[in-house]
Scaffold this motif. Sequence first.
Motif, PDB file in Angstrom:
ATOM      1  N   GLU A 175       0.852  -1.186   0.000  1.00 32.69           N
ATOM      2  CA  GLU A 175       0.000   0.000   0.000  1.00 32.69           C
ATOM      3  C   GLU A 175       0.885   1.232   0.000  1.00 32.69           C
ATOM      4  OE1 GLU A 175      -2.854   0.127   3.140  1.00 32.69           O
ATOM      5  OE2 GLU A 175      -3.593  -1.889   2.634  1.00 32.69           O
ATOM      6  N   ARG A 176       0.311   2.359  -0.387  1.00 30.60           N
ATOM      7  CA  ARG A 176       1.094   3.595  -0.380  1.00 30.60           C
ATOM      8  C   ARG A 176       0.979   4.293   0.976  1.00 30.60           C
ATOM      9  NH1 ARG A 176       2.938   1.427  -3.884  1.00 30.60           N
ATOM     10  NH2 ARG A 176       2.858   1.837  -6.105  1.00 30.60           N
ATOM     11  N   ILE A 177       2.098   4.881   1.381  1.00 30.23           N
ATOM     12  CA  ILE A 177       2.096   5.748   2.555  1.00 30.23           C
ATOM     13  C   ILE A 177       1.794   7.159   2.054  1.00 30.23           C
ATOM     14  CG2 ILE A 177       3.486   6.613   4.491  1.00 30.23           C
ATOM     15  CD1 ILE A 177       2.931   3.555   4.500  1.00 30.23           C
ATOM     16  N   GLU A 178       0.850   7.846   2.705  1.00 35.30           N
ATOM     17  CA  GLU A 178       0.497   9.198   2.270  1.00 35.30           C
ATOM     18  C   GLU A 178       0.957  10.231   3.300  1.00 35.30           C
ATOM     19  OE1 GLU A 178      -0.450  10.054  -0.630  1.00 35.30           O
ATOM     20  OE2 GLU A 178      -0.937   8.101  -1.493  1.00 35.30           O
ATOM     21  N   PRO A 179       1.051  11.504   2.887  1.00 33.84           N
ATOM     22  CA  PRO A 179       1.729  12.516   3.703  1.00 33.84           C
ATOM     23  C   PRO A 179       1.336  12.562   5.171  1.00 33.84           C
ATOM     24  CG  PRO A 179       1.070  13.459   1.614  1.00 33.84           C
ATOM     25  CD  PRO A 179       0.557  12.060   1.623  1.00 33.84           C
ATOM     26  N   ARG A 180       0.046  12.424   5.488  1.00 37.82           N
ATOM     27  CA  ARG A 180      -0.339  12.640   6.881  1.00 37.82           C
ATOM     28  C   ARG A 180      -0.354  11.352   7.677  1.00 37.82           C
ATOM     29  NH1 ARG A 180      -5.310  15.802   7.747  1.00 37.82           N
ATOM     30  NH2 ARG A 180      -4.242  16.588   9.584  1.00 37.82           N
ATOM     31  N   ASP A 181      -0.006  10.241   7.026  1.00 35.09           N
ATOM     32  CA  ASP A 181       0.093   8.982   7.764  1.00 35.09           C
ATOM     33  C   ASP A 181       1.258   9.037   8.744  1.00 35.09           C
ATOM     34  OD1 ASP A 181      -1.981   7.958   6.312  1.00 35.09           O
ATOM     35  OD2 ASP A 181      -0.703   6.888   4.882  1.00 35.09           O
ATOM     36  N   TRP A 182       1.139   8.278   9.795  1.00 35.50           N
ATOM     37  CA  TRP A 182       2.274   8.140  10.694  1.00 35.50           C
ATOM     38  C   TRP A 182       3.376   7.406   9.942  1.00 35.50           C
ATOM     39  CZ3 TRP A 182       5.426   4.289  12.354  1.00 35.50           C
ATOM     40  CH2 TRP A 182       6.296   4.619  13.416  1.00 35.50           C
ATOM     41  N   MET A 183       4.610   7.809  10.145  1.00 32.45           N
ATOM     42  CA  MET A 183       5.738   7.079   9.554  1.00 32.45           C
ATOM     43  C   MET A 183       6.935   7.202  10.476  1.00 32.45           C
ATOM     44  SD  MET A 183       6.544   9.704   6.408  1.00 32.45           S
ATOM     45  CE  MET A 183       4.850  10.155   6.057  1.00 32.45           C
ATOM     46  N   PRO A 184       7.832   6.212  10.458  1.00 35.19           N
ATOM     47  CA  PRO A 184       9.007   6.302  11.334  1.00 35.19           C
ATOM     48  C   PRO A 184       9.842   7.523  10.934  1.00 35.19           C
ATOM     49  CG  PRO A 184       8.847   4.119  10.299  1.00 35.19           C
ATOM     50  CD  PRO A 184       7.829   4.979   9.654  1.00 35.19           C
ATOM     51  N   ASP A 185      10.458   8.167  11.918  1.00 41.50           N
ATOM     52  CA  ASP A 185      11.274   9.352  11.637  1.00 41.50           C
ATOM     53  C   ASP A 185      12.352   9.056  10.604  1.00 41.50           C
ATOM     54  OD1 ASP A 185       9.800  10.801  13.359  1.00 41.50           O
ATOM     55  OD2 ASP A 185      11.207  10.616  15.061  1.00 41.50           O
ATOM     56  N   ALA A 186      12.929   7.866  10.711  1.00 40.58           N
ATOM     57  CA  ALA A 186      14.033   7.545   9.811  1.00 40.58           C
ATOM     58  C   ALA A 186      13.531   7.394   8.361  1.00 40.58           C
ATOM     59  CB  ALA A 186      14.731   6.264  10.262  1.00 40.58           C
ATOM     60  N   TYR A 187      12.312   6.869   8.227  1.00 38.12           N
ATOM     61  CA  TYR A 187      11.710   6.736   6.884  1.00 38.12           C
ATOM     62  C   TYR A 187      11.502   8.128   6.290  1.00 38.12           C
ATOM     63  CZ  TYR A 187       7.928   5.614   3.464  1.00 38.12           C
ATOM     64  OH  TYR A 187       7.141   5.494   2.350  1.00 38.12           O
ATOM     65  N   ARG A 188      10.949   9.020   7.113  1.00 40.35           N
ATOM     66  CA  ARG A 188      10.712  10.384   6.675  1.00 40.35           C
ATOM     67  C   ARG A 188      12.036  11.045   6.257  1.00 40.35           C
ATOM     68  NH1 ARG A 188       6.739  14.305   7.969  1.00 40.35           N
ATOM     69  NH2 ARG A 188       5.683  12.737   9.215  1.00 40.35           N
ATOM     70  N   ALA A 189      13.047  10.897   7.094  1.00 39.81           N
ATOM     71  CA  ALA A 189      14.340  11.539   6.815  1.00 39.81           C
ATOM     72  C   ALA A 189      14.953  10.968   5.540  1.00 39.81           C
ATOM     73  CB  ALA A 189      15.289  11.343   7.995  1.00 39.81           C
ATOM     74  N   SER A 190      14.812   9.668   5.387  1.00 35.75           N
ATOM     75  CA  SER A 190      15.396   9.017   4.228  1.00 35.75           C
ATOM     76  C   SER A 190      14.706   9.486   2.945  1.00 35.75           C
ATOM     77  CB  SER A 190      15.262   7.505   4.399  1.00 35.75           C
ATOM     78  OG  SER A 190      15.923   6.838   3.372  1.00 35.75           O
ATOM     79  N   LEU A 191      13.383   9.621   3.025  1.00 38.29           N
ATOM     80  CA  LEU A 191      12.631  10.091   1.861  1.00 38.29           C
ATOM     81  C   LEU A 191      12.999  11.519   1.499  1.00 38.29           C
ATOM     82  CD1 LEU A 191       8.968   8.928   2.380  1.00 38.29           C
ATOM     83  CD2 LEU A 191      10.344   8.573   0.328  1.00 38.29           C
ATOM     84  N   VAL A 192      13.050  12.386   2.508  1.00 40.41           N
ATOM     85  CA  VAL A 192      13.381  13.786   2.240  1.00 40.41           C
ATOM     86  C   VAL A 192      14.760  13.854   1.588  1.00 40.41           C
ATOM     87  CG1 VAL A 192      13.919  16.022   3.278  1.00 40.41           C
ATOM     88  CG2 VAL A 192      11.899  14.764   4.020  1.00 40.41           C
ATOM     89  N   ARG A 193      15.700  13.073   2.142  1.00 40.13           N
ATOM     90  CA  ARG A 193      17.048  13.071   1.597  1.00 40.13           C
ATOM     91  C   ARG A 193      17.032  12.638   0.123  1.00 40.13           C
ATOM     92  NH1 ARG A 193      20.366   9.135   0.720  1.00 40.13           N
ATOM     93  NH2 ARG A 193      19.092   7.629   1.830  1.00 40.13           N
ATOM     94  N   GLN A 194      16.306  11.547  -0.151  1.00 34.65           N
ATOM     95  CA  GLN A 194      16.315  11.028  -1.518  1.00 34.65           C
ATOM     96  C   GLN A 194      15.564  11.944  -2.495  1.00 34.65           C
ATOM     97  OE1 GLN A 194      15.388   6.839  -1.935  1.00 34.65           O
ATOM     98  NE2 GLN A 194      15.071   7.068  -4.157  1.00 34.65           N
TER      99      GLN A 194
END
Lengths: 308, 239, 95
Positions: free
Chosen positions: A28-47
């Motif tokens: 499934e897709r994770i969408e912006p307001r879903d909870w996500m691990p901080d590291a996932y968020r950081a990794s996505l922003v970086r990429q």
Amino acid sequence: MATVAYGTDRTDEAARQAAFDAAVAADERIEPRDWMPDAYRASLVRQMAQHAHSEIIGMQPEANWITRAPSLRRKAILMAKVQDEAGHGLYLYSAAETLGTSREELLDKLHAGRQRYSSIFNYPTLTWADVGAIGWLVDGAAITNQVPLCRCSYGPYARAMVRICKEESFHQRQGYELLLALSRGTPAQHAMAQDAVDRWWWPSLMMFGPPDEESGHSAQSMAWKIKRHSNDELRRRFIEISGPQADALGLTLPTGEIDWDEFKEVLKGNGPCNEQRIAQRRRAHEEGAWVRDAAVAYAAKHGEGKPS
Amino acid sequence: MTPSSSAGALALGDDALVLSHRLGEWAGHAPVLEEDVALANIALDLLGQARVLLSLVGDEDELAYLREERAFRNLQLVEQENGDFGHSIARQLYFSTYQQLLYGQLAAGDGVFAPLAAKAVKEVDYHRDHAEQWTLRLGDGTAESHERMQRGLDALWRFTGEMFQPVEGVDGVDWQSLHTSWHTSVSSVLKRATLTVPEGPQTGSWSAGAGRQGLHTEPFGRMLAEMQHLHRSHPGATW
Amino acid sequence: MTATDWPLWEVFVRSRRGLSHTHAGSLHAPDAEMALRNARDLYTRRSEGVSIWVVPSTAVTASSPDEKDSFFEPAGDKPYRHPTFYEIPEGVQHL
């Protein structure tokens, strides 16, 4: 969009982590307001930031030839392509902003040298044939990397990539067609094409990143389905499809081994154009400040349509 | 094409070709990424117009790449260097207002350029709107932007008179009314932008209408040298 | 936001007449007029649209993922809202 402050109860956290893991596992897709691990968020922003930066820095080596394009047809194609790159940068910054990181912040980091862009753009475009080699090899490598990202677990990134991949296919074909015209042209044009392919082949292979055993982020990114294939896997696929394409062009691909020392040096900032690329970007941004300020001042004075 | 119509196509085609080239120089240098995209759109529209017009006369690439500077028939206004964003926007405002009015007249007539002008005028409407929006924001933005925009308008004013000299082969145009409408339109935008309509003469002393006669300014030679060098370095090659 | 930051706008494009506007992405612009123009240049370069809406991103109120269950689950157990819920004898047409 305003984000809601969630409770940080420990059991909540565990439940959320479980729900996130299940969503990723179920494709499934994770969408912006879903909870996500901080590291996932950081990794996505970086990429996403690195990807967006690559698009806008990538405008430079090709824009270098707009004013010298040797036919009006080629000039129109090249202008449209460089324009697409600005557009792709914008789609990607926009995807990154869904995680609450502003474009201004990301640009500041790029200008300060704190975020990366693809090292390939630190190589110079020395002849017109380089425009073709970038289209065929660099965009080809990028597409090989990017097509799987259309199924990336983060929704806004995946959607941006769908749009980008659709538009990129023209980029690769125009490069191939450009090289074909040169290869079948005069001996001087043919030599120009071969020289460009000789120079761009190795840096293109390096675009897939370091070998799997040395890639720091790969394993976690694959588990999160931000990334879906390993560096070496994608690199192998690219080499396989490039061989027959080169044959059809009447050009040869260099043989030998990738020089990983060169890769590391360029990554460290010692490539032929690292400083030049960042300096131009910074200059455009700084010299444009008065224009951006003027538009803000005008909107403040005239009020209409100004978001409160 | 009669020889006279060819001369007209060359003049209009060269305007579009040269301005497109200047706008292409902005790629990667615009004040904000959105503007990189916008300026490229305008450059591509103009390049498309140039290719249609030059093809009416002969081979588009031979005309673009193998003519000497003195054989180009574009206005001196469009060959002027980009300068800062205000300077470029002043050039855009002056030229797109002219082109919109001229193509509007051509589209309404039954001359050889009517079909082409009817298509181009939709593009040019947008170019003029873009120039107007930015003139308003720079003129009525900050003190610095006001000053820069005014400087651009003043510097380019003396290249505007040439636009209203009748162009050989471009028939059915009321040049006098074109000039009047242009002045009214530009003045109205500048007034709303809190800017001043420049007061000096609209032409230099010896070079009135000179671009159309093949007399250009110094930056144009360098522009052509860059534009033509690769094509000329490989005589007879196809690209 | 520093003085030079342009606000964010959400862009909705109608791809052709007869269809709804759908979300295309976002962009920055100093005001609504420029947002529309930037949207035209960015999101309809390949004739993707015939009409555009721009909305300040700050004006969007979104449902919270935390309320997902109370918002959307109750609709899940009402299959009688769907035509496939009903059994119709074979051969009956136009129903």
